[in-house]
Design a protein around this motif. Structure first.
Motif, PDB file in Angstrom:
ATOM      1  N   GLN A   1      39.314  -9.852 -23.576  1.00 40.38           N
ATOM      2  CA  GLN A   1      39.126  -8.426 -23.325  1.00 40.38           C
ATOM      3  C   GLN A   1      39.999  -7.623 -24.272  1.00 40.38           C
ATOM      4  O   GLN A   1      41.183  -7.843 -24.384  1.00 40.38           O
ATOM      5  CB  GLN A   1      39.489  -8.116 -21.872  1.00 40.38           C
ATOM      6  N   VAL A   2      39.362  -6.673 -24.939  1.00 39.61           N
ATOM      7  CA  VAL A   2      40.100  -5.862 -25.899  1.00 39.61           C
ATOM      8  C   VAL A   2      40.845  -4.727 -25.210  1.00 39.61           C
ATOM      9  O   VAL A   2      41.971  -4.382 -25.565  1.00 39.61           O
ATOM     10  CB  VAL A   2      39.152  -5.310 -26.969  1.00 39.61           C
ATOM     11  N   GLN A   3      40.182  -4.120 -24.222  1.00 40.47           N
ATOM     12  CA  GLN A   3      40.794  -2.947 -23.580  1.00 40.47           C
ATOM     13  C   GLN A   3      42.094  -3.310 -22.866  1.00 40.47           C
ATOM     14  O   GLN A   3      42.202  -4.377 -22.263  1.00 40.47           O
ATOM     15  CB  GLN A   3      39.832  -2.344 -22.550  1.00 40.47           C
ATOM     16  N   PRO A   4      43.068  -2.405 -22.911  1.00 37.18           N
ATOM     17  CA  PRO A   4      44.298  -2.632 -22.141  1.00 37.18           C
ATOM     18  C   PRO A   4      43.999  -2.634 -20.648  1.00 37.18           C
ATOM     19  O   PRO A   4      43.008  -2.043 -20.196  1.00 37.18           O
ATOM     20  CB  PRO A   4      45.164  -1.423 -22.511  1.00 37.18           C
ATOM     21  N   VAL A   5      44.862  -3.286 -19.901  1.00 41.27           N
ATOM     22  CA  VAL A   5      44.759  -3.302 -18.446  1.00 41.27           C
ATOM     23  C   VAL A   5      46.053  -2.745 -17.872  1.00 41.27           C
ATOM     24  O   VAL A   5      47.117  -3.378 -17.979  1.00 41.27           O
ATOM     25  CB  VAL A   5      44.502  -4.725 -17.920  1.00 41.27           C
ATOM     26  N   GLU A   6      45.948  -1.561 -17.292  1.00 43.67           N
ATOM     27  CA  GLU A   6      47.110  -0.885 -16.707  1.00 43.67           C
ATOM     28  C   GLU A   6      47.214  -1.211 -15.220  1.00 43.67           C
ATOM     29  O   GLU A   6      46.186  -1.373 -14.543  1.00 43.67           O
ATOM     30  CB  GLU A   6      46.994   0.631 -16.895  1.00 43.67           C
ATOM     31  N   SER A   7      48.432  -1.272 -14.712  1.00 43.53           N
ATOM     32  CA  SER A   7      48.651  -1.543 -13.296  1.00 43.53           C
ATOM     33  C   SER A   7      49.985  -0.954 -12.863  1.00 43.53           C
ATOM     34  O   SER A   7      50.792  -0.537 -13.697  1.00 43.53           O
ATOM     35  CB  SER A   7      48.628  -3.054 -13.031  1.00 43.53           C
ATOM     36  N   GLY A   8      50.186  -0.922 -11.554  1.00 47.75           N
ATOM     37  CA  GLY A   8      51.465  -0.498 -11.010  1.00 47.75           C
ATOM     38  C   GLY A   8      51.475   0.888 -10.404  1.00 47.75           C
ATOM     39  O   GLY A   8      52.491   1.319  -9.861  1.00 47.75           O
ATOM     40  N   GLY A   9      50.375   1.598 -10.502  1.00 48.52           N
ATOM     41  CA  GLY A   9      50.317   2.926  -9.926  1.00 48.52           C
ATOM     42  C   GLY A   9      50.267   2.890  -8.405  1.00 48.52           C
ATOM     43  O   GLY A   9      50.195   1.820  -7.798  1.00 48.52           O
ATOM     44  N   GLY A  10      50.301   4.063  -7.816  1.00 51.34           N
ATOM     45  CA  GLY A  10      50.223   4.146  -6.367  1.00 51.34           C
ATOM     46  C   GLY A  10      50.581   5.522  -5.872  1.00 51.34           C
ATOM     47  O   GLY A  10      50.751   6.461  -6.657  1.00 51.34           O
ATOM     48  N   LEU A  11      50.714   5.628  -4.556  1.00 53.01           N
ATOM     49  CA  LEU A  11      51.104   6.869  -3.908  1.00 53.01           C
ATOM     50  C   LEU A  11      52.599   6.802  -3.596  1.00 53.01           C
ATOM     51  O   LEU A  11      53.054   5.841  -2.962  1.00 53.01           O
ATOM     52  CB  LEU A  11      50.305   7.066  -2.627  1.00 53.01           C
ATOM     53  N   VAL A  12      53.324   7.800  -4.023  1.00 51.15           N
ATOM     54  CA  VAL A  12      54.768   7.813  -3.815  1.00 51.15           C
ATOM     55  C   VAL A  12      55.210   9.227  -3.457  1.00 51.15           C
ATOM     56  O   VAL A  12      54.566  10.210  -3.859  1.00 51.15           O
ATOM     57  CB  VAL A  12      55.496   7.293  -5.081  1.00 51.15           C
ATOM     58  N   GLN A  13      56.273   9.325  -2.700  1.00 49.00           N
ATOM     59  CA  GLN A  13      56.815  10.635  -2.333  1.00 49.00           C
ATOM     60  C   GLN A  13      57.599  11.233  -3.496  1.00 49.00           C
ATOM     61  O   GLN A  13      58.109  10.500  -4.362  1.00 49.00           O
ATOM     62  CB  GLN A  13      57.712  10.509  -1.116  1.00 49.00           C
ATOM     63  N   THR A  34      53.158   1.275 -33.102  1.00 46.78           N
ATOM     64  CA  THR A  34      53.757   2.068 -32.039  1.00 46.78           C
ATOM     65  C   THR A  34      52.828   2.038 -30.834  1.00 46.78           C
ATOM     66  O   THR A  34      51.621   2.221 -30.975  1.00 46.78           O
ATOM     67  CB  THR A  34      53.965   3.517 -32.511  1.00 46.78           C
ATOM     68  N   MET A  35      53.396   1.789 -29.677  1.00 47.66           N
ATOM     69  CA  MET A  35      52.639   1.782 -28.425  1.00 47.66           C
ATOM     70  C   MET A  35      53.065   2.969 -27.578  1.00 47.66           C
ATOM     71  O   MET A  35      54.186   3.491 -27.725  1.00 47.66           O
ATOM     72  CB  MET A  35      52.877   0.476 -27.669  1.00 47.66           C
ATOM     73  N   ALA A  36      52.164   3.388 -26.686  1.00 48.51           N
ATOM     74  CA  ALA A  36      52.443   4.628 -25.958  1.00 48.51           C
ATOM     75  C   ALA A  36      51.769   4.637 -24.597  1.00 48.51           C
ATOM     76  O   ALA A  36      50.824   3.883 -24.349  1.00 48.51           O
ATOM     77  CB  ALA A  36      51.970   5.824 -26.769  1.00 48.51           C
ATOM     78  N   TRP A  37      52.267   5.503 -23.744  1.00 52.89           N
ATOM     79  CA  TRP A  37      51.637   5.835 -22.477  1.00 52.89           C
ATOM     80  C   TRP A  37      51.119   7.268 -22.557  1.00 52.89           C
ATOM     81  O   TRP A  37      51.804   8.161 -23.085  1.00 52.89           O
ATOM     82  CB  TRP A  37      52.617   5.704 -21.321  1.00 52.89           C
ATOM     83  N   TYR A  38      49.943   7.456 -21.993  1.00 52.77           N
ATOM     84  CA  TYR A  38      49.309   8.755 -21.911  1.00 52.77           C
ATOM     85  C   TYR A  38      48.957   9.014 -20.447  1.00 52.77           C
ATOM     86  O   TYR A  38      48.885   8.085 -19.648  1.00 52.77           O
ATOM     87  CB  TYR A  38      48.025   8.783 -22.746  1.00 52.77           C
ATOM     88  N   ARG A  39      48.689  10.267 -20.122  1.00 54.73           N
ATOM     89  CA  ARG A  39      48.223  10.572 -18.770  1.00 54.73           C
ATOM     90  C   ARG A  39      47.241  11.730 -18.817  1.00 54.73           C
ATOM     91  O   ARG A  39      47.262  12.550 -19.735  1.00 54.73           O
ATOM     92  CB  ARG A  39      49.401  10.895 -17.843  1.00 54.73           C
ATOM     93  N   GLN A  40      46.387  11.736 -17.814  1.00 48.65           N
ATOM     94  CA  GLN A  40      45.413  12.823 -17.689  1.00 48.65           C
ATOM     95  C   GLN A  40      45.334  13.241 -16.234  1.00 48.65           C
ATOM     96  O   GLN A  40      44.969  12.435 -15.362  1.00 48.65           O
ATOM     97  CB  GLN A  40      44.036  12.390 -18.186  1.00 48.65           C
ATOM     98  N   ALA A  41      45.699  14.476 -15.987  1.00 48.08           N
ATOM     99  CA  ALA A  41      45.613  15.050 -14.647  1.00 48.08           C
ATOM    100  C   ALA A  41      44.253  15.713 -14.478  1.00 48.08           C
ATOM    101  O   ALA A  41      43.617  16.092 -15.469  1.00 48.08           O
ATOM    102  CB  ALA A  41      46.725  16.070 -14.448  1.00 48.08           C
ATOM    103  N   LEU A  46      46.182  10.093 -13.969  1.00 51.68           N
ATOM    104  CA  LEU A  46      45.745   8.756 -14.333  1.00 51.68           C
ATOM    105  C   LEU A  46      46.497   8.386 -15.605  1.00 51.68           C
ATOM    106  O   LEU A  46      46.467   9.135 -16.585  1.00 51.68           O
ATOM    107  CB  LEU A  46      44.238   8.752 -14.560  1.00 51.68           C
ATOM    108  N   TYR A  47      47.190   7.263 -15.575  1.00 57.33           N
ATOM    109  CA  TYR A  47      48.047   6.849 -16.686  1.00 57.33           C
ATOM    110  C   TYR A  47      47.388   5.721 -17.482  1.00 57.33           C
ATOM    111  O   TYR A  47      46.890   4.751 -16.897  1.00 57.33           O
ATOM    112  CB  TYR A  47      49.399   6.389 -16.169  1.00 57.33           C
ATOM    113  N   TYR A  48      47.422   5.868 -18.801  1.00 58.14           N
ATOM    114  CA  TYR A  48      46.816   4.907 -19.716  1.00 58.14           C
ATOM    115  C   TYR A  48      47.844   4.467 -20.758  1.00 58.14           C
ATOM    116  O   TYR A  48      48.749   5.224 -21.110  1.00 58.14           O
ATOM    117  CB  TYR A  48      45.670   5.540 -20.489  1.00 58.14           C
ATOM    118  N   CYS A  49      47.630   3.271 -21.289  1.00 57.96           N
ATOM    119  CA  CYS A  49      48.416   2.894 -22.464  1.00 57.96           C
ATOM    120  C   CYS A  49      47.461   2.697 -23.651  1.00 57.96           C
ATOM    121  O   CYS A  49      46.279   2.420 -23.486  1.00 57.96           O
ATOM    122  CB  CYS A  49      49.255   1.645 -22.225  1.00 57.96           C
TER     123      CYS A  49
END
Length: 114
Positions: free
Chosen positions: A1-13, A33-40, A92-95
């Motif tokens: 699989q070429v696409q990255p697989v992100e994990s570890g998210g959840g609901l937190v206070q 260079t590697m990075a994290w992105y997010r989209q609200a 939603l967080y992506y790398c």
């Protein structure tokens, strides 16, 4: 699989912590260079943090001092340690590489709410 697989998210206070992981063997190279992105909801995707091949890190002003990006070149994995989470970190967080490749994963949802 070429696409990255992100994990570890959840609901937190608010004030809580999460550690995101990204298995990125399909797009990872120790020379990139590697990075994290997010989209609200309703917003454009934004760069959160990046780490160079020499482990130099950069952060968006909104997360500086709270988030820490790291990488493991052997396991081809990227991590994002998130502390003191705020409601505005909900997204939603992506790398990916930086600049990005065309390969995006499904992302991992981070929701910060009381």
């Amino acid at each position: 699989q070429v696409q990255p697989v992100e994990s570890g998210g959840g609901l937190v206070q608010p004030g809580g912590s999460l550690r995101l992981s990204c298995a990125a063997s399909g797009i990872f190279n120790s020379a990139y260079t590697m990075a994290w992105y997010r989209q609200a909801p309703g917003k454009q995707r934004e760069l959160v943090a990046r780490i160079s091949p020499t482990f130099v890190t950069n952060y968006a002003d909104s997360v500086k001092g709270r988030f820490t990006i790291s990488r493991n070149n052997v396991e081809k994995t990227v991590y994002l340690e998130m502390n003191s989470l705020k409601s505005e970190d909900t997204a939603l967080y992506y790398c990916n590489r930086n600049p990005t490749s065309v390969y995006w994963g499904q992302g991992t949802q981070v929701s910060v709410s009381s």
